[in-house]
Every structure is written in structure tokens, then in C-alpha cells.
Design a protein around this motif. Structure first.
Motif, PDB file in Angstrom:
ATOM      1  N   VAL A 118       0.591  -1.282   0.086  1.00  0.00           N
ATOM      2  CA  VAL A 118      -0.312   0.058   0.096  1.00  0.00           C
ATOM      3  C   VAL A 118       1.116   1.271   0.147  1.00  0.00           C
ATOM      4  O   VAL A 118       0.233   1.838  -0.684  1.00  0.00           O
ATOM      5  N   GLY A 140       1.253   3.108   5.165  1.00  0.00           N
ATOM      6  CA  GLY A 140       0.793   2.935   5.772  1.00  0.00           C
ATOM      7  C   GLY A 140       1.274   1.914   7.191  1.00  0.00           C
ATOM      8  O   GLY A 140       0.284   2.424   8.186  1.00  0.00           O
ATOM      9  N   ILE A 149      -5.397  -1.273   7.223  1.00  0.00           N
ATOM     10  CA  ILE A 149      -5.230  -1.741   6.376  1.00  0.00           C
ATOM     11  C   ILE A 149      -4.510  -3.072   6.084  1.00  0.00           C
ATOM     12  O   ILE A 149      -5.279  -3.547   4.790  1.00  0.00           O
ATOM     13  N   MET A 153      -7.321  -5.450   3.602  1.00  0.00           N
ATOM     14  CA  MET A 153      -6.078  -5.996   2.738  1.00  0.00           C
ATOM     15  C   MET A 153      -6.077  -8.045   2.555  1.00  0.00           C
ATOM     16  O   MET A 153      -6.107  -8.442   1.890  1.00  0.00           O
ATOM     17  N   PRO A 182      -5.361  -1.539  -3.083  1.00  0.00           N
ATOM     18  CA  PRO A 182      -4.605  -1.002  -2.890  1.00  0.00           C
ATOM     19  C   PRO A 182      -4.268   0.488  -3.173  1.00  0.00           C
ATOM     20  O   PRO A 182      -3.865   1.082  -2.134  1.00  0.00           O
ATOM     21  N   ALA A 186      -4.194   3.324  -0.351  1.00  0.00           N
ATOM     22  CA  ALA A 186      -3.182   5.148  -0.369  1.00  0.00           C
ATOM     23  C   ALA A 186      -3.330   5.695  -0.307  1.00  0.00           C
ATOM     24  O   ALA A 186      -2.937   6.573   0.155  1.00  0.00           O
TER      25      ALA A 186
END
Length: 298
Positions: A118, A140, A149, A153, A182, A186
Motif C-alpha cells: 500500500v 501504511g 489496512i 488487504m 491497494p 493508499a
């Protein structure tokens, strides 16, 4: 949702954004490659084969030794049983080692690798409009939404894996549906899984096949990388590919003439593309106005 984009434009602009921040791009892409490449394991087969060959040789010697007395045969039989137990013990040790290594790899991927990915996508998004440093890889870890995150993910990987169990093809389709997750994290690390997956599906609707063709178009470059033992990949191909994917995200997310950013997900408007309280769209870098519409940015 199928924005009007073509590979030539993406690649041309990707080359420009890559070249203006060359070494930072090389470092970031190398890290992305290391954390996203599938690692092979199973190094215990050689040791097991050696044990098997030793056992076979001992069995042959026992078979041809017709002059041995009954006591010796019984002794060899006891030794043979012990050897079998030893072999199974080695097998179990090797299996345990492989499982531990696999578990460590999964833990690293979930809690570190995905976060770095990320951060790498964040770097390339910012690189479209500015000159970020390779330190953005750690975004991240410092953005304040680390656990979100990790969760989003992980769910992305889990759902792709589960769909892949249905004859692989559904897993490939889902991988392209969640292609932009991702990148969305971000820019908007507070996005929930439902928000990120929904927006990614919408962005990729009508674009999955063209994205697949875009990736295929890099195969000659991948072949060149293989022919140079990965040197071309590290120094050029991988940053080129990563920059092109960031260009694709920028177009589909509304960085071009399309106003995609006004849509609201989860009662929040993710259209404000503002990095660290700095509006990069209005800044001028290297006498080039990267804030102009996509086609005129370079």
C-alpha cells in the motif's frame, strides 16, 4: 464504468513520471517485487532423498548377504525398523519446518508485506504529481490506520483465494475486480472493506479485459528481464510497470477529465485527492503542470 483510455497514453505518461524520480522508483518497485512475488519452499526433499537412498542400499546388501546367520538377520531387521522410524521422523521434521516457514511467510505478508505494498502504491500515486521519496513505503505504518489496512488487504487476499477454489477462473475475475483496493487504501486508508471493494468493482467494470491486455503487453519486457537475470527488471521494467498501473488508477479514479471523485461511499466523499494537507494538483514541478488533465499533464 469504462473510461476512455488506451495503453499508449498510459505508458507514455508512466515513462515520464518514472524518469523524473528514477532512483526512488527503482527502490520502491524492488521492494514491491520482493513482497508480492510468490516465494517457493520445500527445501527438505534433498535430505529425505538421501535417507531413502541410504536405506535402499542397506536393503540390497541384506538381500545379497546369504551367508549371514539368523541372529544377524534379526539384528538387521531391528535396524531396518529403526531406520524406518528415523525416516518417518525426518519426514515429520521437514513437514513441520515447511509449515512453520509457511506460517511465518503468511504472518509477514499480512502484517508487513501488504502494508508496504500500500505504501508503494501511495508512492506511485504521489509520483504522478510530485517527487516523493522512497520513504513513502512506510506510509501504511504511520498514517494512523494500520489495522484497517491490515484487515482490508487480508480480506482481499482471502476472498480472491476462496474464489480461486472454484476452478481458478472465478479467482482471476475477482482479482481484477479488487485490483484497485491497494491504490484506494493508499489514498484513503480509512476505507472499510465494503467501501474499498465496492469502489474497486465499479472502477474495474468494463475495464478488466483491457487491464488484462495491458499486463500482457509487458510480457516482452518481462522476457528481457529474464534474459538479463533480472537486472533489466530492477532498473527499468518493474518501475515502468508500476508507474503504468498508477496511471491507470489515476484515470479511473478521476485524475483525468472524468469526474469520478464525486461519488460517495459509506456516507463519505472520497473525491478530495489531497496528500498530507498539500494540494499537489495546483503545484508546478520541473516547469510542467502535472495538475492539468491527464492527456495534457506532460
Amino acid at each position: 464504468m469504462n473510461w476512455n483510455w488506451n495503453r499508449a497514453d498510459l505508458k507514455r505518461n508512466a515513462k515520464e513520471s518514472f524518469r523524473k524520480n528514477y532512483w526512488a522508483c527503482v527502490i520502491v518497485s524492488l521492494v514491491i517485487l520482493l513482497i508480492t512475488a510468490g516465494g517457493g519452499a520445500g527445501s527438505g526433499r534433498g535430505a529425505t532423498t538421501t535417507v531413502q537412498n541410504t536405506y535402499d542400499m542397506q536393503s540390497d546388501m541384506q538381500y545379497y548377504n546369504n551367508s549371514a546367520n539368523q541372529a544377524m538377520d534379526e539384528a538387521l531387521s531391528v535396524f531396518d525398523s529403526f531406520d524406518r522410524l528415523t525416516q518417518w521422523g525426518i519426514w515429520m521434521i521437514v513437514l513441520a519446518v515447511v509449515l512453520v516457514i509457511g506460517l511465518i511467510a503468511v504472518i509477514f505478508s499480512v502484517f508487513v508485506g501488504n502494508i508496504l505494498e500500500v505504501g508503494g502504491r501511495r508512492f506511485y500515486i504521489e509520483n504522478l504529481y510530485s517527487h516523493p521519496g522512497a520513504g513513502r513505503l512506510g506510509y501504511g505504518f504511520t498514517c494512523g490506520y494500520y489495522w484497517n489496512i491490515v484487515k482490508v488487504m487480508f480480506l482481499r487476499q482471502l476472498f480472491i483465494f476462496l474464489w480461486s477454489l472454484l476452478f481458478v477462473i472465478p479467482g482471476i475475475i475477482k482479482a481484477y475486480e479488487y485490483y484497485m483496493v491497494p491504490y484506494l487504501l493508499a489514498e484513503y486508508p480509512d476505507m472499510t472493506w465494503s467501501e474499498a471493494s465496492a469502489r474497486s468493482r465499479e472502477m474495474m467494470r468494463g475495464n478488466k479485459w483491457n487491464t488484462f491486455i495491458l499486463e500482457i503487453s509487458f510480457w516482452p519486457w518481462v522476457l528481457l528481464s529474464a534474459m538479463t537475470l533480472g537486472i533489466a527488471g530492477v532498473l527499468y521494467v518493474n518501475p515502468y510497470v508500476d508507474a503504468t498501473k498508477a496511471e491507470l488508477y489515476d484515470v479511473l479514479a478521476g485524475g483525468g477529465n472524468q469526474n469520478y471523485g464525486n461519488q460517495s461511499y459509506g456516507s463519505r466523499n472520497y473525491g478530495n485527492r489531497n496528500y498530507d494537507n498539500q494540494n499537489y494538483d495546483n503545484q508546478n514541478y520541473d516547469n510542467q503542470n502535472y495538475g492539468n488533465p491527464y492527456e495534457n499533464r506532460y
